[in-house]
Design a protein around this motif. Structure first.
Motif, mmCIF file in Angstrom:
data_model
loop_
_atom_site.group_PDB
_atom_site.id
_atom_site.type_symbol
_atom_site.label_atom_id
_atom_site.label_comp_id
_atom_site.label_asym_id
_atom_site.label_seq_id
_atom_site.Cartn_x
_atom_site.Cartn_y
_atom_site.Cartn_z
ATOM 1 N N THR A 70 48.250 17.573 -45.127
ATOM 2 C CA THR A 70 48.812 16.555 -45.991
ATOM 3 C C THR A 70 48.735 17.073 -47.414
ATOM 4 O O THR A 70 47.988 17.999 -47.724
ATOM 5 C CB THR A 70 48.028 15.224 -45.874
ATOM 6 O OG1 THR A 70 46.692 15.462 -46.293
ATOM 7 C CG2 THR A 70 48.042 14.698 -44.453
ATOM 8 N N ASN A 89 45.120 17.566 -48.777
ATOM 9 C CA ASN A 89 44.111 18.492 -48.306
ATOM 10 C C ASN A 89 44.552 19.933 -48.427
ATOM 11 O O ASN A 89 44.046 20.805 -47.739
ATOM 12 C CB ASN A 89 43.725 18.177 -46.853
ATOM 13 C CG ASN A 89 44.871 18.380 -45.882
ATOM 14 O OD1 ASN A 89 45.948 18.831 -46.256
ATOM 15 N ND2 ASN A 89 44.635 18.040 -44.636
ATOM 16 N N ARG A 140 39.717 12.217 -35.552
ATOM 17 C CA ARG A 140 39.139 13.536 -35.309
ATOM 18 C C ARG A 140 37.638 13.480 -35.072
ATOM 19 O O ARG A 140 37.083 14.286 -34.312
ATOM 20 C CB ARG A 140 39.434 14.463 -36.495
ATOM 21 C CG ARG A 140 40.900 14.763 -36.700
ATOM 22 C CD ARG A 140 41.469 15.541 -35.539
ATOM 23 N NE ARG A 140 42.838 15.979 -35.787
ATOM 24 C CZ ARG A 140 43.561 16.696 -34.939
ATOM 25 N NH1 ARG A 140 43.047 17.055 -33.789
ATOM 26 N NH2 ARG A 140 44.804 17.044 -35.249
ATOM 27 N N THR A 183 47.534 18.827 -39.239
ATOM 28 C CA THR A 183 46.928 17.747 -40.007
ATOM 29 C C THR A 183 47.101 17.954 -41.502
ATOM 30 O O THR A 183 46.417 17.336 -42.296
ATOM 31 C CB THR A 183 45.425 17.672 -39.675
ATOM 32 O OG1 THR A 183 44.830 18.935 -39.941
ATOM 33 C CG2 THR A 183 45.208 17.283 -38.229
ATOM 34 N N VAL A 190 35.206 18.011 -39.840
ATOM 35 C CA VAL A 190 36.045 17.924 -41.035
ATOM 36 C C VAL A 190 36.442 19.315 -41.527
ATOM 37 O O VAL A 190 37.580 19.541 -41.948
ATOM 38 C CB VAL A 190 35.313 17.139 -42.141
ATOM 39 C CG1 VAL A 190 36.060 17.223 -43.460
ATOM 40 C CG2 VAL A 190 35.150 15.680 -41.730
ATOM 41 N N ILE A 211 43.131 9.885 -39.862
ATOM 42 C CA ILE A 211 42.889 11.210 -39.304
ATOM 43 C C ILE A 211 41.396 11.470 -39.189
ATOM 44 O O ILE A 211 40.912 12.031 -38.195
ATOM 45 C CB ILE A 211 43.562 12.294 -40.171
ATOM 46 C CG1 ILE A 211 45.079 12.153 -40.099
ATOM 47 C CG2 ILE A 211 43.144 13.677 -39.717
ATOM 48 C CD1 ILE A 211 45.656 12.373 -38.716
ATOM 49 N N PHE A 212 40.649 11.051 -40.206
ATOM 50 C CA PHE A 212 39.199 11.254 -40.184
ATOM 51 C C PHE A 212 38.565 10.541 -38.996
ATOM 52 O O PHE A 212 37.732 11.108 -38.279
ATOM 53 C CB PHE A 212 38.593 10.755 -41.497
ATOM 54 C CG PHE A 212 37.095 10.777 -41.524
ATOM 55 C CD1 PHE A 212 36.413 11.965 -41.732
ATOM 56 C CD2 PHE A 212 36.370 9.605 -41.342
ATOM 57 C CE1 PHE A 212 35.025 11.990 -41.752
ATOM 58 C CE2 PHE A 212 34.986 9.623 -41.358
ATOM 59 C CZ PHE A 212 34.310 10.817 -41.564
ATOM 60 N N THR A 249 41.082 21.681 -40.216
ATOM 61 C CA THR A 249 42.152 22.322 -40.990
ATOM 62 C C THR A 249 42.154 23.833 -40.825
ATOM 63 O O THR A 249 42.769 24.543 -41.607
ATOM 64 C CB THR A 249 41.994 21.984 -42.483
ATOM 65 O OG1 THR A 249 40.687 22.352 -42.918
ATOM 66 C CG2 THR A 249 42.218 20.510 -42.729
ATOM 67 N N MET A 279 41.529 14.303 -46.288
ATOM 68 C CA MET A 279 41.947 13.731 -45.006
ATOM 69 C C MET A 279 42.144 12.236 -45.161
ATOM 70 O O MET A 279 41.366 11.564 -45.834
ATOM 71 C CB MET A 279 40.896 14.006 -43.923
ATOM 72 C CG MET A 279 40.691 15.466 -43.610
ATOM 73 S SD MET A 279 39.374 15.707 -42.377
ATOM 74 C CE MET A 279 40.077 14.797 -40.981
ATOM 75 N N SER A 280 43.178 11.728 -44.526
ATOM 76 C CA SER A 280 43.378 10.289 -44.515
ATOM 77 C C SER A 280 42.300 9.632 -43.651
ATOM 78 O O SER A 280 41.701 10.273 -42.789
ATOM 79 C CB SER A 280 44.769 9.941 -43.971
ATOM 80 O OG SER A 280 44.869 10.302 -42.602
#
Length: 261
Positions: free
Chosen positions: A8, A11, A66, A6, A124, A62-63, A128, A58-59
Motif C-alpha cells: 500500500t 508501507n 495476517r 500487501t 509484520v 491487513i494487520f 512485506t 499496514m492497514s
C-alpha cells in the motif's frame, strides 16, 4: 507471500528495507525474549511494538488478518500453561493433573505476552518480504552458498501452490465420487495424495535446476543488487533498543527470570 500482495502507499518505506535486516531484527528481539520467562519484559516489548506498528504502514484490516494465527495461538498457550504450569503459591483450583496456583497464573500471563511479543513483529516484518528479495539478501549480504539460497527460494515459491493443489485434489476426488466418505478418512487420503504430488513436483524441479547449472560450484552473479544501508541499520538498532529496554525494566523491577537459572 509476496510484497506486492500487501503493498500500500503507506508501507513503501518498510518495503524498501532489506529482508535480511527484517530477519535480523525479528531474531534479535525473539532471542532476547526467550532468555527470560516473566511478564514484565514481554509486556514492555509488546507495548513498544504496538506503538511502532502504526509506522509499519499496514492497514488495520491487513494487520488483523495476517496476525490472526498469533492472536489465536497466544491464549491457547496461556491456557495450557495455566492448567498445567508450575505449581507455586496459593492454590485456587485442583482437579486431577490440573492445578491452578499463583505460579501457574503468573507463568500463563508471561507465556501469553511472550507469544504475542515474539510472533506479532515477526509477522509484520515478513508480510512485506518478497522471496526473491530475501534470496538476494541472503546470497549477497549474508554470503550464504548460492546453491542453498536458490534451493530455498524455489521451495518457498512452491509453498503457494499447496493450497491450489489441495483444492484441485478436492474437486477431482468429488468428480470421481470418492469424497463422500468420513471426514477423517477423506482428509487423510487427500493429505497423502498432496504429499505424493509435492514430492514428485520437488523431484522434477530439482532435476530441472540441476540441468540448468544451479548446482554448480562456480561463483554466481546476481541480477539485482541487494543494498544494506542506513534503513537496515536503523531497523536492527530499533529491535536491539526494544529488547534492551525490556530487559532493563525487567531487571529493575526484579522480575527477570532467566530460563536456565
Amino acid at each position: 507471500m509476496t510484497a506486492t500482495a500487501t503493498a500500500t502507499p503507506g508501507n513503501r518505506g518498510i518495503l524498501r528495507v532489506n529482508p535480511v535486516a527484517k530477519l535480523a531484527a525479528a531474531l534479535l528481539l525473539a532471542g532476547v525474549l526467550v532468555l527470560t520467562i516473566d511478564w514484565v519484559s514481554a509486556a514492555v516489548a509488546l507495548a513498544c511494538e504496538l506503538v511502532l506498528f502504526f509506522w509499519a504502514g499496514m492497514s488495520f484490516r491487513i494487520f488483523v488478518l495476517r496476525t490472526l494465527p498469533v492472536w489465536l495461538a497466544a491464549p491457547a498457550a496461556g491456557l495450557t500453561t495455566l492448567l498445567y504450569g508450575q505449581a507455586a503459591g496459593a492454590e485456587y483450583w485442583q482437579f486431577g493433573l490440573i492445578q491452578i496456583t499463583d505460579g501457574s497464573v503468573e507463568l500463563a500471563v508471561a507465556t501469553l505476552l511472550r507469544v504475542l511479543a515474539i510472533g506479532l513483529p515477526a509477522v509484520v516484518l515478513f508480510v512485506t518480504v518478497d522471496p526473491t528479495d530475501l534470496a538476494d539478501g541472503l546470497g549477497q549480504v549474508v554470503r550464504l552458498p548460492a546453491r542453498f539460497v536458490l534451493g530455498g527460494l524455489a521451495a518457498l515459491r512452491l509453498v503457494g501452490l499447496l493450497m491450489e493443489d489441495w483444492r484441485a485434489l478436492e474437486r477431482a476426488r468429488r468428480a470421481r465420487g470418492i469424497a463422500d466418505r468420513g471426514v477423517i478418512r477423506r482428509l487423510a487420503g487427500q493429505a497423502f495424495a498432496l504429499l505424493v504430488l509435492s514430492i514428485r513436483r520437488g523431484s522434477k524441479l530439482a532435476t530441472a535446476m540441476e540441468a540448468r547449472g544451479f548446482g554448480g560450484t562456480t561463483t554466481r552473479t546476481w541480477a539485482r543488487p541487494s543494498d544494506f544501508g542506513r534503513r537496515e541499520v536503523a531497523l536492527i538498532g530499533l529491535g536491539l533498543f526494544v529488547g534492551a529496554l525490556a530487559v532493563a525494566v525487567s531487571v529493575a523491577t526484579g522480575s527477570w527470570n532467566f530460563v536456565l537459572g
